[in-house]
Design a protein around this motif. Structure first.
Motif, PDB file in Angstrom:
ATOM      1  N   ILE A  48      65.730 -40.136  -1.472  1.00  0.00           N
ATOM      2  CA  ILE A  48      66.483 -41.133  -2.232  1.00  0.00           C
ATOM      3  C   ILE A  48      65.921 -42.529  -1.993  1.00  0.00           C
ATOM      4  O   ILE A  48      65.755 -43.334  -2.912  1.00  0.00           O
ATOM      5  CB  ILE A  48      67.971 -41.069  -1.868  1.00  0.00           C
ATOM      6  N   SER A  49      65.607 -42.811  -0.726  1.00  0.00           N
ATOM      7  CA  SER A  49      65.059 -44.127  -0.389  1.00  0.00           C
ATOM      8  C   SER A  49      63.716 -44.356  -1.085  1.00  0.00           C
ATOM      9  O   SER A  49      63.438 -45.429  -1.624  1.00  0.00           O
ATOM     10  CB  SER A  49      64.906 -44.254   1.125  1.00  0.00           C
ATOM     11  N   GLY A  50      62.882 -43.311  -1.050  1.00  0.00           N
ATOM     12  CA  GLY A  50      61.587 -43.435  -1.716  1.00  0.00           C
ATOM     13  C   GLY A  50      61.736 -43.644  -3.204  1.00  0.00           C
ATOM     14  O   GLY A  50      61.029 -44.470  -3.814  1.00  0.00           O
ATOM     15  N   PHE A  51      62.673 -42.889  -3.819  1.00  0.00           N
ATOM     16  CA  PHE A  51      62.886 -43.027  -5.262  1.00  0.00           C
ATOM     17  C   PHE A  51      63.422 -44.422  -5.591  1.00  0.00           C
ATOM     18  O   PHE A  51      62.991 -45.058  -6.558  1.00  0.00           O
ATOM     19  CB  PHE A  51      63.870 -41.955  -5.723  1.00  0.00           C
ATOM     20  N   THR A  52      64.379 -44.876  -4.751  1.00  0.00           N
ATOM     21  CA  THR A  52      64.954 -46.206  -4.978  1.00  0.00           C
ATOM     22  C   THR A  52      63.891 -47.289  -4.847  1.00  0.00           C
ATOM     23  O   THR A  52      63.818 -48.229  -5.652  1.00  0.00           O
ATOM     24  CB  THR A  52      66.085 -46.479  -3.979  1.00  0.00           C
ATOM     25  N   TRP A  54      60.689 -46.898  -5.263  1.00  0.00           N
ATOM     26  CA  TRP A  54      59.769 -46.790  -6.406  1.00  0.00           C
ATOM     27  C   TRP A  54      60.355 -47.428  -7.648  1.00  0.00           C
ATOM     28  O   TRP A  54      59.689 -48.156  -8.368  1.00  0.00           O
ATOM     29  CB  TRP A  54      59.477 -45.304  -6.657  1.00  0.00           C
ATOM     30  N   ARG A  55      61.686 -47.162  -7.873  1.00  0.00           N
ATOM     31  CA  ARG A  55      62.335 -47.744  -9.042  1.00  0.00           C
ATOM     32  C   ARG A  55      62.410 -49.261  -8.920  1.00  0.00           C
ATOM     33  O   ARG A  55      62.204 -49.991  -9.899  1.00  0.00           O
ATOM     34  CB  ARG A  55      63.755 -47.167  -9.199  1.00  0.00           C
ATOM     35  N   ALA A  56      62.708 -49.750  -7.716  1.00  0.00           N
ATOM     36  CA  ALA A  56      62.793 -51.199  -7.510  1.00  0.00           C
ATOM     37  C   ALA A  56      61.440 -51.858  -7.760  1.00  0.00           C
ATOM     38  O   ALA A  56      61.343 -52.899  -8.409  1.00  0.00           O
ATOM     39  CB  ALA A  56      63.284 -51.500  -6.089  1.00  0.00           C
ATOM     40  N   ASN A  57      60.380 -51.222  -7.237  1.00  0.00           N
ATOM     41  CA  ASN A  57      59.038 -51.762  -7.450  1.00  0.00           C
ATOM     42  C   ASN A  57      58.664 -51.726  -8.938  1.00  0.00           C
ATOM     43  O   ASN A  57      58.044 -52.664  -9.466  1.00  0.00           O
ATOM     44  CB  ASN A  57      58.012 -50.985  -6.635  1.00  0.00           C
ATOM     45  N   ALA A  58      59.040 -50.618  -9.583  1.00  0.00           N
ATOM     46  CA  ALA A  58      58.735 -50.499 -11.012  1.00  0.00           C
ATOM     47  C   ALA A  58      59.476 -51.569 -11.803  1.00  0.00           C
ATOM     48  O   ALA A  58      58.915 -52.199 -12.705  1.00  0.00           O
ATOM     49  CB  ALA A  58      59.102 -49.107 -11.517  1.00  0.00           C
ATOM     50  N   ASN A  59      60.765 -51.770 -11.474  1.00  0.00           N
ATOM     51  CA  ASN A  59      61.540 -52.808 -12.151  1.00  0.00           C
ATOM     52  C   ASN A  59      60.972 -54.198 -11.880  1.00  0.00           C
ATOM     53  O   ASN A  59      60.930 -55.050 -12.778  1.00  0.00           O
ATOM     54  CB  ASN A  59      63.003 -52.756 -11.720  1.00  0.00           C
ATOM     55  N   ALA A  60      60.564 -54.408 -10.622  1.00  0.00           N
ATOM     56  CA  ALA A  60      59.989 -55.713 -10.265  1.00  0.00           C
ATOM     57  C   ALA A  60      58.702 -55.959 -11.045  1.00  0.00           C
ATOM     58  O   ALA A  60      58.462 -57.067 -11.551  1.00  0.00           O
ATOM     59  CB  ALA A  60      59.717 -55.776  -8.763  1.00  0.00           C
ATOM     60  N   ARG A  61      57.874 -54.892 -11.135  1.00  0.00           N
ATOM     61  CA  ARG A  61      56.624 -55.038 -11.903  1.00  0.00           C
ATOM     62  C   ARG A  61      56.917 -55.292 -13.376  1.00  0.00           C
ATOM     63  O   ARG A  61      56.256 -56.098 -14.036  1.00  0.00           O
ATOM     64  CB  ARG A  61      55.762 -53.784 -11.733  1.00  0.00           C
ATOM     65  N   ARG A  62      57.939 -54.591 -13.900  1.00  0.00           N
ATOM     66  CA  ARG A  62      58.289 -54.775 -15.300  1.00  0.00           C
ATOM     67  C   ARG A  62      58.826 -56.192 -15.543  1.00  0.00           C
ATOM     68  O   ARG A  62      58.460 -56.844 -16.522  1.00  0.00           O
ATOM     69  CB  ARG A  62      59.339 -53.748 -15.717  1.00  0.00           C
ATOM     70  N   MET A  63      59.710 -56.671 -14.630  1.00  0.00           N
ATOM     71  CA  MET A  63      60.244 -58.016 -14.774  1.00  0.00           C
ATOM     72  C   MET A  63      59.150 -59.070 -14.645  1.00  0.00           C
ATOM     73  O   MET A  63      59.118 -60.060 -15.390  1.00  0.00           O
ATOM     74  CB  MET A  63      61.332 -58.262 -13.713  1.00  0.00           C
ATOM     75  N   LEU A  64      58.216 -58.837 -13.702  1.00  0.00           N
ATOM     76  CA  LEU A  64      57.103 -59.770 -13.539  1.00  0.00           C
ATOM     77  C   LEU A  64      56.245 -59.807 -14.800  1.00  0.00           C
ATOM     78  O   LEU A  64      55.814 -60.872 -15.252  1.00  0.00           O
ATOM     79  CB  LEU A  64      56.262 -59.369 -12.331  1.00  0.00           C
ATOM     80  N   GLY A  65      56.015 -58.609 -15.350  1.00  0.00           N
ATOM     81  CA  GLY A  65      55.240 -58.543 -16.585  1.00  0.00           C
ATOM     82  C   GLY A  65      55.925 -59.276 -17.720  1.00  0.00           C
ATOM     83  O   GLY A  65      55.280 -59.999 -18.494  1.00  0.00           O
ATOM     84  N   MET A  66      57.277 -59.106 -17.808  1.00  0.00           N
ATOM     85  CA  MET A  66      58.025 -59.792 -18.851  1.00  0.00           C
ATOM     86  C   MET A  66      57.988 -61.301 -18.641  1.00  0.00           C
ATOM     87  O   MET A  66      57.850 -62.072 -19.601  1.00  0.00           O
ATOM     88  CB  MET A  66      59.474 -59.294 -18.873  1.00  0.00           C
ATOM     89  N   GLN A  67      58.108 -61.717 -17.369  1.00  0.00           N
ATOM     90  CA  GLN A  67      58.057 -63.145 -17.074  1.00  0.00           C
ATOM     91  C   GLN A  67      56.698 -63.743 -17.425  1.00  0.00           C
ATOM     92  O   GLN A  67      56.599 -64.829 -18.006  1.00  0.00           O
ATOM     93  CB  GLN A  67      58.386 -63.384 -15.601  1.00  0.00           C
ATOM     94  N   LEU A  68      55.641 -63.011 -17.062  1.00  0.00           N
ATOM     95  CA  LEU A  68      54.296 -63.492 -17.373  1.00  0.00           C
ATOM     96  C   LEU A  68      54.072 -63.555 -18.879  1.00  0.00           C
ATOM     97  O   LEU A  68      53.468 -64.500 -19.395  1.00  0.00           O
ATOM     98  CB  LEU A  68      53.246 -62.585 -16.714  1.00  0.00           C
TER      99      LEU A  68
END
Length: 316
Positions: A48-52, A54-68
């Protein structure tokens, strides 16, 4: 290696592997259920921790991409707006000055180099709209530039005629000034004859020269006045031509200005602009009509009603 020996080795390995599995199974069977529960819970928690993560990193990358991407869009929008300001603001100023530039072309005494530079500034500023303007704005500014160019070319031709007439007036004025100087010299000669008691022959010769001077001066003044009238009428025809095209010029100016203001998101009541442009055109046409009628007058005295200073001096 003999076949029997190989078979024996394989059998031994198989028996050892079976024994190892049996031993491991026996060992695992002896592990308490609580331990297995703890291990299973730890594994699930880790998953669960690994999945969480991974999802947090994916969301962060997506948000960073949207911000950029948003920052890039904002930067591009700012760049485009800055470019539009750099192009549209000078074009707005030159579009508004177009009628003034054309007005100066009606006078023969206007500096040709200055008039050409002003016209170049107008056409260059309006031409820049083609790089950043919309189809509507490009069309509006193109029609304005085209019409201004047509009027400028026609006025340039008319101005060449006016310049020739102005040069003739200037030359005649110089000749009159020279003849006035001759008249002053003859006046001094007559004074000398009177004061010094000159003989009748000398006085008669001076008087004959004076009469010839008066006739020549009158003829030269008449020629200058006629040339001045032709010059003024030439200027009047140029002004009249500009007045006839002033309404359309003002309409094209207001259309181009409104289109450029919309590009810059500068809101303004279009009806107000059109009304102001119409009033300006009517006022300008009225003023030009008055000037035309004044220039076409047949009396050639100065506006004050008095003859020019040089003529007054000669007649005195």
């Amino acid at each position: 290696m003999p076949m029997s020996t190989a078979s024996t080795a394989l059998a031994t390995t198989a028996s050892e592997w079976s024994a190892l599995l049996a031993s491991a199974g026996s060992t695992m069977a002896q592990v308490p259920k609580e331990v297995w529960a703890a291990i299973l819970g730890a594994v699930i928690a880790a998953a669960i921790s690994g999945f969480t993560t991974w999802r947090a990193n994916a969301n962060a990358r997506r948000m960073l991409g949207m911000q950029l991407e948003d920052a890039a869009k904002q930067s591009e929008a700012k760049r485009r707006m800055d470019l539009r300001r750099d192009v549209f603001l000078p074009a707005l100023q030159e579009a508004a000055k177009a009628s003034h530039v054309l007005g100066e072309m009606t006078g023969a005494e206007t500096d040709s180099a200055k008039a050409n530079e002003q016209m170049k500034a107008v056409t260059a500023a309006l031409a820049g709209i083609h790089a950043v303007g919309s189809a509507e704005t490009v069309t509006a500014t193109f029609h304005l530039a085209q019409f201004v160019g047509e009027i400028f070319a026609e006025l340039a031709i008319r101005r060449a005629e006016s310049v020739a007439k102005f040069m003739l007036v200037t030359q005649l004025a110089l000749l009159i000034d020279k003849e006035l100087a001759n008249g002053n010299a003859l006046t001094e000669m007559m004074k000398a004859c009177n004061l010094q008691g000159g003989n009748a022959v000398q006085f008669a010769r001076v008087m004959q020269q004076w009469e010839g001077h008066q006739k020549l001066l009158a003829t030269m003044i008449e020629d200058r006045d006629k040339a001045t009238l032709r010059y003024r009428q030439s200027i009047a025809r140029s002004i009249e031509y500009l007045a006839k095209n002033l309404s359309k010029l003002t309409e094209l100016q207001s259309g181009a200005i409104l289109a450029m203001r919309r590009e810059l998101d500068l809101s303004i009541d279009e009806e107000v602009v059109k009304r102001i442009a119409s009033e300006a055109a009517a006022h300008g046409a009225n003023s030009l009509d008055k000037l035309t009628r004044f220039l076409q007058r047949n009396d050639l005295d100065s506006p004050s009603g008095q003859p020019s200073a040089s003529v007054s001096a000669g007649q005195g």
